[in-house]
Design a protein around this motif. Structure first.
Motif, PDB file in Angstrom:
ATOM      1  N   PHE A  62      -8.047  12.901   7.012  1.00 51.76           N
ATOM      2  CA  PHE A  62      -7.327  11.649   7.280  1.00 51.76           C
ATOM      3  C   PHE A  62      -5.851  11.995   7.407  1.00 51.76           C
ATOM      4  CE2 PHE A  62     -11.135  10.430   5.024  1.00 51.76           C
ATOM      5  CZ  PHE A  62     -11.522   9.219   5.589  1.00 51.76           C
ATOM      6  N   ASP A  63      -5.240  11.602   8.513  1.00 46.22           N
ATOM      7  CA  ASP A  63      -3.801  11.873   8.671  1.00 46.22           C
ATOM      8  C   ASP A  63      -3.110  10.668   9.287  1.00 46.22           C
ATOM      9  OD1 ASP A  63      -2.930  12.655  11.760  1.00 46.22           O
ATOM     10  OD2 ASP A  63      -5.067  12.938  11.386  1.00 46.22           O
ATOM     11  N   TYR A  64      -1.826  10.529   8.954  1.00 45.81           N
ATOM     12  CA  TYR A  64      -1.043   9.369   9.365  1.00 45.81           C
ATOM     13  C   TYR A  64      -0.110   9.704  10.533  1.00 45.81           C
ATOM     14  CZ  TYR A  64      -2.584   6.727   5.282  1.00 45.81           C
ATOM     15  OH  TYR A  64      -3.336   6.042   4.359  1.00 45.81           O
ATOM     16  N   GLY A  65      -0.531  10.620  11.396  1.00 48.52           N
ATOM     17  CA  GLY A  65       0.333  11.043  12.491  1.00 48.52           C
ATOM     18  C   GLY A  65      -0.143  10.665  13.871  1.00 48.52           C
TER      19      GLY A  65
ATOM     20  N   LEU B 251      -8.433   5.199   1.523  1.00 50.74           N
ATOM     21  CA  LEU B 251      -8.386   5.736   2.887  1.00 50.74           C
ATOM     22  C   LEU B 251      -9.373   5.019   3.798  1.00 50.74           C
ATOM     23  CD1 LEU B 251      -8.108   9.553   2.068  1.00 50.74           C
ATOM     24  CD2 LEU B 251      -6.309   8.089   2.999  1.00 50.74           C
ATOM     25  N   ILE B 252     -10.577   4.772   3.300  1.00 47.76           N
ATOM     26  CA  ILE B 252     -11.581   4.068   4.105  1.00 47.76           C
ATOM     27  C   ILE B 252     -11.097   2.674   4.459  1.00 47.76           C
ATOM     28  CG2 ILE B 252     -13.894   3.055   4.059  1.00 47.76           C
ATOM     29  CD1 ILE B 252     -13.894   6.056   4.517  1.00 47.76           C
ATOM     30  N   ASN B 253     -10.549   1.970   3.476  1.00 45.58           N
ATOM     31  CA  ASN B 253     -10.033   0.623   3.734  1.00 45.58           C
ATOM     32  C   ASN B 253      -8.824   0.673   4.657  1.00 45.58           C
ATOM     33  OD1 ASN B 253      -9.894  -2.332   3.073  1.00 45.58           O
ATOM     34  ND2 ASN B 253      -7.899  -1.707   2.285  1.00 45.58           N
ATOM     35  N   ASN B 254      -7.955   1.671   4.477  1.00 44.93           N
ATOM     36  CA  ASN B 254      -6.755   1.811   5.292  1.00 44.93           C
ATOM     37  C   ASN B 254      -7.090   2.172   6.739  1.00 44.93           C
ATOM     38  OD1 ASN B 254      -3.552   3.507   4.743  1.00 44.93           O
ATOM     39  ND2 ASN B 254      -4.034   1.480   5.485  1.00 44.93           N
ATOM     40  N   TYR B 255      -8.284   2.742   6.953  1.00 47.46           N
ATOM     41  CA  TYR B 255      -8.687   3.148   8.302  1.00 47.46           C
ATOM     42  C   TYR B 255      -9.248   1.976   9.108  1.00 47.46           C
ATOM     43  CZ  TYR B 255     -10.752   5.802  12.115  1.00 47.46           C
ATOM     44  OH  TYR B 255     -11.086   6.271  13.357  1.00 47.46           O
ATOM     45  N   LYS B 256      -9.513   0.849   8.478  1.00 48.39           N
ATOM     46  CA  LYS B 256      -9.997  -0.301   9.223  1.00 48.39           C
ATOM     47  C   LYS B 256      -8.975  -0.682  10.295  1.00 48.39           C
ATOM     48  CE  LYS B 256     -12.660  -2.225   5.379  1.00 48.39           C
ATOM     49  NZ  LYS B 256     -12.787  -3.328   4.406  1.00 48.39           N
ATOM     50  N   PRO B 257      -9.430  -1.115  11.454  1.00 51.53           N
ATOM     51  CA  PRO B 257      -8.505  -1.408  12.572  1.00 51.53           C
ATOM     52  C   PRO B 257      -7.345  -2.321  12.186  1.00 51.53           C
ATOM     53  CG  PRO B 257     -10.776  -1.515  13.318  1.00 51.53           C
ATOM     54  CD  PRO B 257     -10.841  -1.326  11.836  1.00 51.53           C
ATOM     55  N   GLU B 258      -7.604  -3.273  11.306  1.00 49.40           N
ATOM     56  CA  GLU B 258      -6.551  -4.211  10.942  1.00 49.40           C
ATOM     57  C   GLU B 258      -5.554  -3.616   9.945  1.00 49.40           C
ATOM     58  OE1 GLU B 258     -10.143  -5.310   8.295  1.00 49.40           O
ATOM     59  OE2 GLU B 258      -9.760  -4.488  10.293  1.00 49.40           O
ATOM     60  N   ASN B 259      -5.870  -2.445   9.378  1.00 49.71           N
ATOM     61  CA  ASN B 259      -5.012  -1.853   8.346  1.00 49.71           C
ATOM     62  C   ASN B 259      -4.354  -0.541   8.743  1.00 49.71           C
ATOM     63  OD1 ASN B 259      -5.808  -3.940   6.642  1.00 49.71           O
ATOM     64  ND2 ASN B 259      -7.474  -2.759   5.748  1.00 49.71           N
ATOM     65  N   ARG B 260      -4.896   0.140   9.741  1.00 51.00           N
ATOM     66  CA  ARG B 260      -4.505   1.531   9.970  1.00 51.00           C
ATOM     67  C   ARG B 260      -3.104   1.720  10.563  1.00 51.00           C
ATOM     68  NH1 ARG B 260      -8.923   2.921  14.628  1.00 51.00           N
ATOM     69  NH2 ARG B 260     -10.241   2.262  12.882  1.00 51.00           N
ATOM     70  N   GLY B 261      -2.543   0.716  11.216  1.00 54.53           N
ATOM     71  CA  GLY B 261      -1.231   0.856  11.849  1.00 54.53           C
ATOM     72  C   GLY B 261      -0.085   0.677  10.866  1.00 54.53           C
TER      73      GLY B 261
ATOM     74  N   VAL C 130       0.044   7.694  -1.011  1.00 56.65           N
ATOM     75  CA  VAL C 130      -1.385   7.471  -1.249  1.00 56.65           C
ATOM     76  C   VAL C 130      -1.846   8.224  -2.494  1.00 56.65           C
ATOM     77  CG1 VAL C 130      -3.708   7.781  -0.307  1.00 56.65           C
ATOM     78  CG2 VAL C 130      -1.858   6.985   1.181  1.00 56.65           C
ATOM     79  N   ALA C 131      -1.355   9.451  -2.675  1.00 58.21           N
ATOM     80  CA  ALA C 131      -1.697  10.207  -3.885  1.00 58.21           C
ATOM     81  C   ALA C 131      -1.224   9.464  -5.127  1.00 58.21           C
ATOM     82  CB  ALA C 131      -1.075  11.598  -3.827  1.00 58.21           C
ATOM     83  N   ASN C 132      -0.042   8.865  -5.060  1.00 61.06           N
ATOM     84  CA  ASN C 132       0.482   8.098  -6.187  1.00 61.06           C
ATOM     85  C   ASN C 132      -0.376   6.879  -6.482  1.00 61.06           C
ATOM     86  OD1 ASN C 132       2.697   8.895  -7.788  1.00 61.06           O
ATOM     87  ND2 ASN C 132       4.074   8.746  -6.040  1.00 61.06           N
ATOM     88  N   ILE C 133      -0.891   6.255  -5.416  1.00 59.65           N
ATOM     89  CA  ILE C 133      -1.743   5.081  -5.599  1.00 59.65           C
ATOM     90  C   ILE C 133      -3.000   5.447  -6.381  1.00 59.65           C
ATOM     91  CG2 ILE C 133      -3.269   3.480  -4.364  1.00 59.65           C
ATOM     92  CD1 ILE C 133      -1.078   3.336  -2.187  1.00 59.65           C
ATOM     93  N   SER C 134      -3.605   6.575  -6.039  1.00 58.60           N
ATOM     94  CA  SER C 134      -4.852   6.981  -6.697  1.00 58.60           C
ATOM     95  C   SER C 134      -4.626   7.336  -8.164  1.00 58.60           C
ATOM     96  CB  SER C 134      -5.477   8.168  -5.962  1.00 58.60           C
ATOM     97  OG  SER C 134      -4.688   9.329  -6.124  1.00 58.60           O
ATOM     98  N   LEU C 135      -3.404   7.738  -8.491  1.00 56.57           N
ATOM     99  CA  LEU C 135      -3.095   8.141  -9.867  1.00 56.57           C
ATOM    100  C   LEU C 135      -2.192   7.130 -10.580  1.00 56.57           C
ATOM    101  CD1 LEU C 135      -2.643  11.911  -9.104  1.00 56.57           C
ATOM    102  CD2 LEU C 135      -4.176  11.007 -10.843  1.00 56.57           C
ATOM    103  N   ASN C 136      -2.168   5.917 -10.061  1.00 54.89           N
ATOM    104  CA  ASN C 136      -1.408   4.827 -10.697  1.00 54.89           C
ATOM    105  C   ASN C 136       0.056   5.201 -10.958  1.00 54.89           C
ATOM    106  OD1 ASN C 136      -3.725   3.098 -10.901  1.00 54.89           O
ATOM    107  ND2 ASN C 136      -4.408   4.349 -12.618  1.00 54.89           N
ATOM    108  N   ASN C 137       0.643   5.895  -9.987  1.00 54.45           N
ATOM    109  CA  ASN C 137       2.063   6.289 -10.065  1.00 54.45           C
ATOM    110  C   ASN C 137       2.380   7.127 -11.306  1.00 54.45           C
ATOM    111  OD1 ASN C 137       3.024   4.934  -7.644  1.00 54.45           O
ATOM    112  ND2 ASN C 137       2.650   3.027  -8.754  1.00 54.45           N
ATOM    113  N   THR C 138       1.459   8.024 -11.635  1.00 56.10           N
ATOM    114  CA  THR C 138       1.669   8.872 -12.811  1.00 56.10           C
ATOM    115  C   THR C 138       2.011  10.313 -12.428  1.00 56.10           C
ATOM    116  OG1 THR C 138      -0.707   9.359 -12.945  1.00 56.10           O
ATOM    117  CG2 THR C 138       0.111   7.490 -14.242  1.00 56.10           C
TER     118      THR C 138
END
Length: 390
Positions: free
Chosen positions: A63-66, A126-136, A153-161
């Motif tokens: 998954f990449d954001y480029g 990532l799966i939710n973010n890849y939905k057409p309405e979310n990915r842009g 995204v890494a921070n989100i998974s670790l609750n900003n820890t």
């Protein structure tokens, strides 16, 4: 009764099977990929991606954001206005890796030290973010790009820890320095960046702001700890592909310093000839005022008419004065207005201010401009003398 039960079974199966497909096994790993810079300007800063590998579910994807779409409506207009939409994309891991191997770009991997729940949370995001309405998302080179998204995204998974410690080789630097460290200062790409981006990128960045560059994602992740547990964020690192050495060609004779140096010498030579013959080469001055004026107008538009944050407070306007384009008619008059001679003195003052801005570090300018700026100074001085004695 049986038909009803069969219907309910099929309904539940259809509803739950997609969710089941997104459930990772305990063997799953999530890692961050860092791709080294490429040969072209748009590849000059590298790239990042997440890799999700789950052998029990036969899953291995990135998954990449480029991602961006050249075919999108008004692509170039939106790019110029700073309204370019990027998006999250996904690929088969081996296709992704092969693409960069063919480009001969080093690919490094860092396996993230996550619990099963944290892996699932990151993957679900990532799966939710890849939905057409979310990915842009609205791309910003410094604050919202393919690298900063990995950190966020890494921070989100670790609750900003995540505690991002500074690497050993860390040095304070401005955004401009961090950009130019990835470029040849005597290249057209470097020249364009130094002309278009303003003094706002000549201020020191915070340590975390260094992570707008993909290579710095690798360095900071390598030194990061997870708060409270004090675990290393990265539990394993490996090089998936190492760049093969290539011979670099000599590009000096096509570089900005050489080309603009020739132009500067020609301006000085024509100015010398004009002084000997006590005349004015109007065509040369028309060219100078047209080019500097047009560049000045474009820089003003980048500053005030776009959403680009890095183009603000651009003191290249001290040599590329937008007013030049509007007073060209003065050059064709037999006797210029008195105010025009004062205007030429104003242009010289602007060049002096540019030099001062450069010396005290308010803004760093392109080295390729040096011969051109010297030539402009002497040309303006000659025109003042010519008009005063005319």
């Amino acid at each position: 009764m049986y038909k009803t039960l069969l219907f309910l079974f099929l309904f539940l199966f259809v509803e739950t099977s997609p969710a089941q497909e997104n459930i990772l096994s305990p063997e799953a790993e999530i890692s961050v990929l860092t791709i080294a810079p490429g040969a072209s300007l748009n590849d000059a800063f590298g790239h990042n991606a997440f890799r999700v590998k789950d052998p029990l579910n036969n899953l291995d994807k990135t998954f990449d954001y480029g991602r961006f779409d050249f075919e999108a409506p008004n692509f170039y207009l939106n790019f110029a206005r700073g309204k370019l939409n990027y998006s999250l994309g996904t690929s088969n891991y081996y296709d992704f890796l092969s693409f960069y191997v063919r480009q001969n770009r080093t690919v490094k991997e860092q396996v993230i030290n996550l619990s099963y729940e944290e892996k699932q949370k990151l993957y679900d995001f990532l799966i939710n973010n890849y939905k057409p309405e979310n990915r842009g998302y609205l791309y910003d080179f410094f604050f919202d790009n393919c690298a900063t998204k990995i950190k966020d995204v890494a921070n989100i998974s670790l609750n900003n820890t995540i505690n991002f410690n500074t690497p050993k080789e860390y040095k304070e630097a401005t955004f401009r320095t961090l950009i130019q460290n990835n470029l040849n200062r005597n290249s057209w790409g470097s020249l364009g960046i130094d002309i278009c981006l303003g003094s706002v990128i000549d201020k020191n960045t915070t340590a975390e702001e260094h992570m707008f560059l993909p290579e710095n994602i690798y360095k900071f992740f390598d030194n990061a700890l997870i708060k409270n547990s004090e675990k290393q964020l990265v539990k394993e690192s490996r090089v998936l592909y190492a760049q093969k050495e290539i011979l670099k060609s000599n590009t000096f004779f096509t570089s900005p310093l050489f080309i603009l140096g020739i132009i500067g010498v020609l301006i000085l030579f024509i100015t010398y000839q004009d002084s000997q013959k006590k005349k004015q080469s109007v065509w040369l001055d028309t060219f100078i005022f047209s080019i500097t004026g047009i560049i000045g107008v474009l820089l003003l538009l980048l500053w005030f008419a776009t959403d680009h944050k890095g183009t603000h407070q651009n003191y290249n306007l001290l040599w590329a004065c937008a007013l030049n384009i509007f007073i060209i008619q003065q050059l064709f008059r037999k006797k210029v207005s008195t105010w025009f001679i004062k205007y030429l003195k104003f242009l010289i003052i602007l060049l002096c201010l540019l030099t001062l801005h450069w010396i005290i570090g308010i803004q760093v300018f392109a080295i390729g401009l040096i011969p051109l700026l010297i030539a402009l100074l002497f040309r303006y001085l000659y025109l003042i003398s010519y008009y005063n004695n005319g």
